[in-house]
Design a protein around this motif. Structure first.
Motif, PDB file in Angstrom:
ATOM      1  N   LEU A 211       0.831  -1.262   0.039  1.00 35.49           N
ATOM      2  CA  LEU A 211      -0.038   0.020   0.155  1.00 35.49           C
ATOM      3  C   LEU A 211       0.747   1.249   0.016  1.00 35.49           C
ATOM      4  N   ILE A 212       2.184   1.227   0.423  1.00 39.78           N
ATOM      5  CA  ILE A 212       2.925   2.346   0.733  1.00 39.78           C
ATOM      6  C   ILE A 212       3.932   2.751  -0.442  1.00 39.78           C
ATOM      7  N   ARG A 213       3.926   1.981  -1.425  1.00 37.04           N
ATOM      8  CA  ARG A 213       4.989   2.026  -2.464  1.00 37.04           C
ATOM      9  C   ARG A 213       4.856   3.268  -3.060  1.00 37.04           C
ATOM     10  N   ASP A 214       5.737   4.432  -3.392  1.00 36.44           N
ATOM     11  CA  ASP A 214       5.992   5.442  -4.057  1.00 36.44           C
ATOM     12  C   ASP A 214       5.190   6.423  -3.138  1.00 36.44           C
ATOM     13  N   HIS A 215       4.752   6.322  -1.886  1.00 40.61           N
ATOM     14  CA  HIS A 215       4.196   7.146  -1.041  1.00 40.61           C
ATOM     15  C   HIS A 215       5.356   7.841  -0.043  1.00 40.61           C
ATOM     16  N   ALA A 216       5.009   9.108   0.359  1.00 39.45           N
ATOM     17  CA  ALA A 216       6.127   9.602   1.185  1.00 39.45           C
ATOM     18  C   ALA A 216       5.790   9.059   2.567  1.00 39.45           C
ATOM     19  N   VAL A 217       7.039   8.749   3.205  1.00 47.71           N
ATOM     20  CA  VAL A 217       7.099   8.141   4.580  1.00 47.71           C
ATOM     21  C   VAL A 217       7.766   9.168   5.438  1.00 47.71           C
ATOM     22  N   SER A 218       7.737   8.916   6.881  1.00 46.32           N
ATOM     23  CA  SER A 218       8.746   9.579   7.774  1.00 46.32           C
ATOM     24  C   SER A 218       9.057   8.256   8.827  1.00 46.32           C
ATOM     25  N   PHE A 219      10.072   8.579   9.245  1.00 43.33           N
ATOM     26  CA  PHE A 219      10.531   7.123  10.476  1.00 43.33           C
ATOM     27  C   PHE A 219      11.700   7.626  11.068  1.00 43.33           C
ATOM     28  N   MET A 220      11.882   7.046  12.250  1.00 45.05           N
ATOM     29  CA  MET A 220      13.096   7.492  13.151  1.00 45.05           C
ATOM     30  C   MET A 220      14.216   6.352  12.734  1.00 45.05           C
TER      31      MET A 220
ATOM     32  N   VAL B  41      13.753   2.933   1.040  1.00 42.53           N
ATOM     33  CA  VAL B  41      13.382   4.393   1.093  1.00 42.53           C
ATOM     34  C   VAL B  41      14.238   5.146  -0.061  1.00 42.53           C
ATOM     35  N   GLU B  42      13.688   5.829  -0.747  1.00 33.89           N
ATOM     36  CA  GLU B  42      14.444   6.932  -1.635  1.00 33.89           C
ATOM     37  C   GLU B  42      14.544   8.446  -0.676  1.00 33.89           C
ATOM     38  N   LEU B  43      15.672   8.602  -0.154  1.00 35.36           N
ATOM     39  CA  LEU B  43      15.883   9.654   0.553  1.00 35.36           C
ATOM     40  C   LEU B  43      15.993  10.980  -0.276  1.00 35.36           C
ATOM     41  N   PRO B  44      15.842  12.172   0.327  1.00 34.67           N
ATOM     42  CA  PRO B  44      15.792  13.333  -0.497  1.00 34.67           C
ATOM     43  C   PRO B  44      17.321  13.528  -1.433  1.00 34.67           C
ATOM     44  N   SER B  45      18.322  12.921  -0.879  1.00 36.56           N
ATOM     45  CA  SER B  45      19.258  13.051  -1.658  1.00 36.56           C
ATOM     46  C   SER B  45      19.334  12.094  -3.105  1.00 36.56           C
ATOM     47  N   GLY B  46      18.415  11.238  -3.306  1.00 39.09           N
ATOM     48  CA  GLY B  46      18.259  10.463  -4.260  1.00 39.09           C
ATOM     49  C   GLY B  46      18.748   9.196  -3.996  1.00 39.09           C
ATOM     50  N   GLU B  47      19.370   8.908  -3.001  1.00 41.89           N
ATOM     51  CA  GLU B  47      19.788   7.508  -2.701  1.00 41.89           C
ATOM     52  C   GLU B  47      18.665   6.564  -1.839  1.00 41.89           C
ATOM     53  N   VAL B  48      18.700   5.432  -2.443  1.00 38.82           N
ATOM     54  CA  VAL B  48      17.783   4.429  -2.127  1.00 38.82           C
ATOM     55  C   VAL B  48      18.278   3.293  -0.774  1.00 38.82           C
ATOM     56  N   ARG B  49      17.874   3.387   0.245  1.00 40.13           N
ATOM     57  CA  ARG B  49      18.519   2.643   1.371  1.00 40.13           C
ATOM     58  C   ARG B  49      17.304   1.611   1.803  1.00 40.13           C
ATOM     59  N   PRO B  50      17.917   0.668   2.500  1.00 37.05           N
ATOM     60  CA  PRO B  50      16.807  -0.442   3.220  1.00 37.05           C
ATOM     61  C   PRO B  50      16.917   0.076   4.749  1.00 37.05           C
ATOM     62  N   PHE B  51      15.597   0.107   5.204  1.00 32.55           N
ATOM     63  CA  PHE B  51      15.378   0.221   6.483  1.00 32.55           C
ATOM     64  C   PHE B  51      14.772  -0.722   7.231  1.00 32.55           C
ATOM     65  N   SER B  52      14.784  -1.309   8.396  1.00 30.03           N
ATOM     66  CA  SER B  52      13.705  -1.987   9.142  1.00 30.03           C
ATOM     67  C   SER B  52      13.031  -1.366  10.186  1.00 30.03           C
ATOM     68  N   THR B  53      13.291  -0.118  10.488  1.00 31.53           N
ATOM     69  CA  THR B  53      12.576   0.724  11.715  1.00 31.53           C
ATOM     70  C   THR B  53      11.036   0.831  11.302  1.00 31.53           C
ATOM     71  N   ALA B  54      10.187   1.117  12.351  1.00 28.98           N
ATOM     72  CA  ALA B  54       8.910   1.345  12.319  1.00 28.98           C
ATOM     73  C   ALA B  54       8.536   2.721  11.582  1.00 28.98           C
ATOM     74  N   ILE B  55       7.551   2.738  10.774  1.00 32.05           N
ATOM     75  CA  ILE B  55       7.099   3.945   9.982  1.00 32.05           C
ATOM     76  C   ILE B  55       6.354   4.771  11.002  1.00 32.05           C
ATOM     77  N   ASN B  56       6.778   6.365  11.046  1.00 36.10           N
ATOM     78  CA  ASN B  56       5.801   7.109  11.707  1.00 36.10           C
ATOM     79  C   ASN B  56       4.784   7.625  11.094  1.00 36.10           C
TER      80      ASN B  56
END
Length: 254
Positions: free
Chosen positions: A204-213, A234-249
């Motif tokens: 459901l969240i692919r291509d949606h903006a997310v925020s997380f800690m 997650v694609e960060l504002p820098s354009g880098e795509v990185r994997p995260f395992s933290t919960a989404i805020n």
């Protein structure tokens, strides 16, 4: 709305699969905790009410009597698969497909393990290890006929509301238990690439903006699917795509 009680006898007689045992308890702190203290695999525990049910990161799960589904089952793989980190996604996919057979549409999974319908939470999945053995315990909570959501601090919905009719929990549980058993047997030898392709339909969240800690830092970006080991890309504002395992805020749904 007072729902019918869940019947262990009905589930045992009508399930196509060979669960070692199916128990239904009136009230318990947590069905996951109950099975974590058992060493056997392929046990099913259901409760009409949980006093200590929880979701990811220990968040409390509201539990009115005889209205929802609080289900845990234990499972042991002969050889733990290398893609075990994808199990939560796989269980979510199976739940989404099962709900679809009951007429639900416009639903999917909010990474990594929450069932949503029209941006409202319907259920969640919590996978834990046993206290006594290599067995895994899979916990599933689903809002079925609940109407009063007092004390819930996020948008939520019940299956009966989404379908606009009461839901027979026993009939739904038969479909769930059969599908989950078959899916767990399949998981050990399935292709992770096939699973991830299946995930795209329910993501459901692919291509949606997310925020997380992340390490006490609030990060923002766009969800870009999941990695081979089940982490959120997650694609960060820098354009880098990185994997995260933290919960989404938060998720910006629109």
């Amino acid at each position: 709305m007072q729902s019918e009680r869940i019947s262990a006898e009905f589930l045992i007689q009508n399930s196509r699969q060979q669960w070692a045992d199916i128990q239904v308890l009136d009230r318990i702190d947590s069905t996951n905790n109950y099975l974590k203290n058992k060493s056997e695999a392929r046990l099913v525990c259901l409760a009409e009410q949980q006093t200590g049910g929880r979701g990811r990161h220990g968040n409390q799960w509201r539990s009115p009597d005889a209205q929802n589904i609080y289900l845990s089952y234990s499972w042991e793989f002969e050889t733990p698969p290398d893609h075990l980190g994808l199990l939560s996604l796989w269980v979510g996919i199976v739940l989404a497909k099962t709900l679809e057979t009951f007429g639900l549409s416009e639903h999917g999974i909010k990474w990594p393990n929450d069932v949503y319908w029209r941006q409202q939470k319907m259920g969640g999945i919590l996978i834990e290890g046993s206290n006594l053995s290599p067995v895994l315990v899979v916990g599933i909570g689903l809002n079925i006929n609940m109407q009063n959501g007092a004390g819930i601090d996020q948008p939520w919905v019940s299956l009966s509301e989404a379908l606009d009719k009461p839901v027979n929990r026993n009939h739904l549980l038969i479909a769930m238990l059969d599908a989950l058993y078959e899916a767990m047997e399949e998981f050990g030898h399935m292709s992770p690439a096939d699973l991830l392709r299946d995930w795209r339909r329910w993501d459901l969240i692919r291509d949606h903006a997310v925020s997380f800690m992340d390490n006490q830092e609030l990060l923002q970006g766009k969800a870009r699917g999941v990695s081979a080991d089940g982490k959120l890309l997650v694609e960060l504002p820098s354009g880098e795509v990185r994997p995260f395992s933290t919960a989404i805020n938060t998720v910006r749904w629109k």
